[in-house]
Write a protein that holds these residues in place. Structure first.
Motif, PDB file in Angstrom:
ATOM      1  N   ILE A 206       0.866  -1.179   0.000  1.00  0.00           N
ATOM      2  CA  ILE A 206       0.000   0.000   0.000  1.00  0.00           C
ATOM      3  C   ILE A 206       0.903   1.229   0.000  1.00  0.00           C
ATOM      4  CG2 ILE A 206      -1.937   1.158   1.131  1.00  0.00           C
ATOM      5  CD1 ILE A 206      -2.546  -1.821   0.593  1.00  0.00           C
ATOM      6  N   LYS A 207       0.728   2.083  -1.008  1.00  0.00           N
ATOM      7  CA  LYS A 207       1.527   3.309  -1.133  1.00  0.00           C
ATOM      8  C   LYS A 207       0.582   4.507  -1.071  1.00  0.00           C
ATOM      9  CE  LYS A 207       4.264   3.340  -4.721  1.00  0.00           C
ATOM     10  NZ  LYS A 207       4.855   3.112  -6.057  1.00  0.00           N
ATOM     11  N   THR A 208       0.975   5.538  -0.330  1.00  0.00           N
ATOM     12  CA  THR A 208       0.150   6.740  -0.273  1.00  0.00           C
ATOM     13  C   THR A 208       1.024   7.986  -0.276  1.00  0.00           C
ATOM     14  OG1 THR A 208      -1.681   7.860   0.857  1.00  0.00           O
ATOM     15  CG2 THR A 208      -0.035   6.803   2.259  1.00  0.00           C
ATOM     16  N   TRP A 209       0.472   9.040  -0.803  1.00  0.00           N
ATOM     17  CA  TRP A 209       1.127  10.346  -0.801  1.00  0.00           C
ATOM     18  C   TRP A 209       0.050  11.422  -0.878  1.00  0.00           C
ATOM     19  CZ3 TRP A 209       0.968   6.957  -4.759  1.00  0.00           C
ATOM     20  CH2 TRP A 209       0.423   7.382  -5.969  1.00  0.00           C
ATOM     21  N   ILE A 210       0.431  12.632  -0.522  1.00  0.00           N
ATOM     22  CA  ILE A 210      -0.496  13.757  -0.469  1.00  0.00           C
ATOM     23  C   ILE A 210      -0.353  14.582  -1.742  1.00  0.00           C
ATOM     24  CG2 ILE A 210      -1.078  15.871   0.791  1.00  0.00           C
ATOM     25  CD1 ILE A 210       0.163  14.282   3.275  1.00  0.00           C
ATOM     26  N   GLY A 211      -1.492  14.958  -2.295  1.00  0.00           N
ATOM     27  CA  GLY A 211      -1.519  15.814  -3.480  1.00  0.00           C
ATOM     28  C   GLY A 211      -1.641  17.264  -3.067  1.00  0.00           C
TER      29      GLY A 211
ATOM     30  N   GLU B 147      -5.938  16.546  -0.952  1.00  0.00           N
ATOM     31  CA  GLU B 147      -6.035  15.324  -1.758  1.00  0.00           C
ATOM     32  C   GLU B 147      -5.023  14.301  -1.254  1.00  0.00           C
ATOM     33  OE1 GLU B 147      -6.727  17.309  -6.160  1.00  0.00           O
ATOM     34  OE2 GLU B 147      -4.700  16.857  -5.493  1.00  0.00           O
ATOM     35  N   ARG B 148      -5.437  13.050  -1.275  1.00  0.00           N
ATOM     36  CA  ARG B 148      -4.520  11.962  -0.952  1.00  0.00           C
ATOM     37  C   ARG B 148      -4.708  10.879  -2.000  1.00  0.00           C
ATOM     38  NH1 ARG B 148      -1.401   9.889   2.966  1.00  0.00           N
ATOM     39  NH2 ARG B 148      -1.902  11.532   4.461  1.00  0.00           N
ATOM     40  N   PHE B 149      -3.579  10.330  -2.428  1.00  0.00           N
ATOM     41  CA  PHE B 149      -3.585   9.267  -3.422  1.00  0.00           C
ATOM     42  C   PHE B 149      -3.073   7.984  -2.794  1.00  0.00           C
ATOM     43  CE2 PHE B 149      -3.258  13.265  -5.624  1.00  0.00           C
ATOM     44  CZ  PHE B 149      -4.186  13.128  -6.641  1.00  0.00           C
ATOM     45  N   VAL B 150      -3.635   6.861  -3.235  1.00  0.00           N
ATOM     46  CA  VAL B 150      -3.215   5.553  -2.750  1.00  0.00           C
ATOM     47  C   VAL B 150      -3.121   4.617  -3.950  1.00  0.00           C
ATOM     48  CG1 VAL B 150      -3.819   3.552  -1.314  1.00  0.00           C
ATOM     49  CG2 VAL B 150      -4.291   5.867  -0.486  1.00  0.00           C
ATOM     50  N   GLU B 151      -2.059   3.823  -3.978  1.00  0.00           N
ATOM     51  CA  GLU B 151      -1.937   2.721  -4.922  1.00  0.00           C
ATOM     52  C   GLU B 151      -1.788   1.439  -4.125  1.00  0.00           C
ATOM     53  OE1 GLU B 151       0.246   4.872  -8.726  1.00  0.00           O
ATOM     54  OE2 GLU B 151       1.441   3.617  -7.394  1.00  0.00           O
ATOM     55  N   ILE B 152      -2.506   0.423  -4.545  1.00  0.00           N
ATOM     56  CA  ILE B 152      -2.403  -0.901  -3.941  1.00  0.00           C
ATOM     57  C   ILE B 152      -1.779  -1.798  -4.998  1.00  0.00           C
ATOM     58  CG2 ILE B 152      -3.654  -2.833  -2.916  1.00  0.00           C
ATOM     59  CD1 ILE B 152      -5.773  -0.693  -2.038  1.00  0.00           C
TER      60      ILE B 152
ATOM     61  N   VAL C 216      -0.074  -2.407 -10.257  1.00  0.00           N
ATOM     62  CA  VAL C 216      -1.079  -1.659  -9.503  1.00  0.00           C
ATOM     63  C   VAL C 216      -2.419  -2.356  -9.710  1.00  0.00           C
ATOM     64  CG1 VAL C 216      -2.283   0.537  -9.225  1.00  0.00           C
ATOM     65  CG2 VAL C 216       0.155   0.531  -9.768  1.00  0.00           C
ATOM     66  N   ILE C 217      -3.026  -2.832  -8.613  1.00  0.00           N
ATOM     67  CA  ILE C 217      -4.308  -3.531  -8.739  1.00  0.00           C
ATOM     68  C   ILE C 217      -5.498  -2.647  -8.347  1.00  0.00           C
ATOM     69  CG2 ILE C 217      -3.278  -5.812  -8.482  1.00  0.00           C
ATOM     70  CD1 ILE C 217      -4.507  -5.813  -5.599  1.00  0.00           C
ATOM     71  N   ALA C 218      -5.211  -1.557  -7.648  1.00  0.00           N
ATOM     72  CA  ALA C 218      -6.257  -0.583  -7.315  1.00  0.00           C
ATOM     73  C   ALA C 218      -5.588   0.753  -7.039  1.00  0.00           C
ATOM     74  CB  ALA C 218      -7.058  -1.033  -6.097  1.00  0.00           C
ATOM     75  N   LYS C 219      -6.309   1.817  -7.343  1.00  0.00           N
ATOM     76  CA  LYS C 219      -5.802   3.150  -7.024  1.00  0.00           C
ATOM     77  C   LYS C 219      -6.966   4.006  -6.572  1.00  0.00           C
ATOM     78  CE  LYS C 219      -5.740   4.553 -11.868  1.00  0.00           C
ATOM     79  NZ  LYS C 219      -4.933   5.154 -12.924  1.00  0.00           N
ATOM     80  N   ALA C 220      -6.657   4.933  -5.681  1.00  0.00           N
ATOM     81  CA  ALA C 220      -7.708   5.767  -5.108  1.00  0.00           C
ATOM     82  C   ALA C 220      -7.241   7.209  -4.977  1.00  0.00           C
ATOM     83  CB  ALA C 220      -8.100   5.232  -3.732  1.00  0.00           C
ATOM     84  N   LYS C 221      -8.210   8.085  -5.071  1.00  0.00           N
ATOM     85  CA  LYS C 221      -8.007   9.504  -4.750  1.00  0.00           C
ATOM     86  C   LYS C 221      -9.075   9.846  -3.727  1.00  0.00           C
ATOM     87  CE  LYS C 221      -8.351  14.155  -6.652  1.00  0.00           C
ATOM     88  NZ  LYS C 221      -8.707  14.940  -7.852  1.00  0.00           N
ATOM     89  N   THR C 222      -8.646  10.393  -2.614  1.00  0.00           N
ATOM     90  CA  THR C 222      -9.572  10.768  -1.552  1.00  0.00           C
ATOM     91  C   THR C 222      -9.422  12.253  -1.268  1.00  0.00           C
ATOM     92  OG1 THR C 222      -9.406   8.566  -0.574  1.00  0.00           O
ATOM     93  CG2 THR C 222     -10.246  10.304   0.835  1.00  0.00           C
ATOM     94  N   ILE C 223     -10.532  12.918  -1.094  1.00  0.00           N
ATOM     95  CA  ILE C 223     -10.531  14.319  -0.681  1.00  0.00           C
ATOM     96  C   ILE C 223     -10.880  14.336   0.809  1.00  0.00           C
ATOM     97  CG2 ILE C 223     -11.521  16.623  -0.985  1.00  0.00           C
ATOM     98  CD1 ILE C 223     -10.018  15.565  -3.465  1.00  0.00           C
ATOM     99  N   TRP C 224      -9.973  14.901   1.581  1.00  0.00           N
ATOM    100  CA  TRP C 224     -10.127  15.005   3.030  1.00  0.00           C
ATOM    101  C   TRP C 224     -10.420  16.454   3.393  1.00  0.00           C
ATOM    102  CZ3 TRP C 224      -9.769  10.874   6.394  1.00  0.00           C
ATOM    103  CH2 TRP C 224      -9.318   9.667   5.833  1.00  0.00           C
TER     104      TRP C 224
END
Length: 131
Positions: free
Chosen positions: A77-82, A90-95, A101-109
Motif C-alpha cells: 500500500i503506497k500513499t502520498w499527499i496531493g 487530496e490523498r492518493f493511494v496505490e495498492i 497496480v491492482i487498485a488506485k484511489a483519490k480521496t478528498i479530506w
C-alpha cells in the motif's frame, strides 16, 4: 495533479475475512486500506499538538479496481499527499501486487477543528507537514 513525493508504504497479506463469495477481496476492504494508509501516514507526519487541535474527515473517495487480490496475496500500500487548498487535501493511494497496480484511489479530506467539528482552513503549519 498527482505529485509523488513523501511516499509512505506498508505491506499487508490478504486474510480469509477479506475474501467474498467471488473468491477475491471485497471492495469494502480496499476502502479500509485506503483509510488505514491515510491514518498511518498522518500519524507519522503529525504531532500530538496537531492531533489535539484537528481531525480529518473524508469528503470523497474515488477508487479504480484494476485487478483482483486473493487470499494470501502480499500487497504493498503506497500513499502520498496531493494538493492542499482551503479546507481540503487530496490523498492518493496505490495498492500493488508485485509490480502491478491492482487498485488506485483519490480521496478528498476535509480538515476540522476538533473542538467545534467545523471545517477550518489548512494553516501554514499543517501545509509544511503535508509537503
Amino acid at each position: 495533479m498527482q505529485k509523488k513525493q513523501n511516499i509512505f508504504t506498508y505491506s499487508i497479506i490478504v486474510n480469509a475475512s477479506e475474501i467474498d463469495e467471488l473468491n477475491h477481496v471485497n471492495n469494502t476492504h480496499y476502502i479500509q486500506w485506503v483509510q488505514n494508509a491515510a491514518q498511518k501516514h498522518w500519524n507519522i507526519l503529525s504531532s500530538t499538538h496537531l492531533n489535539t487541535k484537528y481531525v480529518w474527515v473524508v469528503l470523497r473517495h474515488e477508487v479504480d479496481y484494476l485487478a483482483p487480490a486473493k487470499l494470501k496475496d502480499e500487497l504493498l500500500i503506497k500513499t502520498w499527499i496531493g494538493n492542499s487548498y482551503g479546507v481540503k487535501s487530496e490523498r492518493f493511494v496505490e495498492i500493488m501486487k508485485g509490480s502491478k497496480v491492482i487498485a488506485k484511489a483519490k480521496t478528498i479530506w476535509c480538515l476540522l477543528d476538533k473542538t467545534t467539528m467545523k471545517p477550518v482552513r489548512i494553516s501554514e503549519e499543517i501545509l509544511k507537514v503535508l509537503e
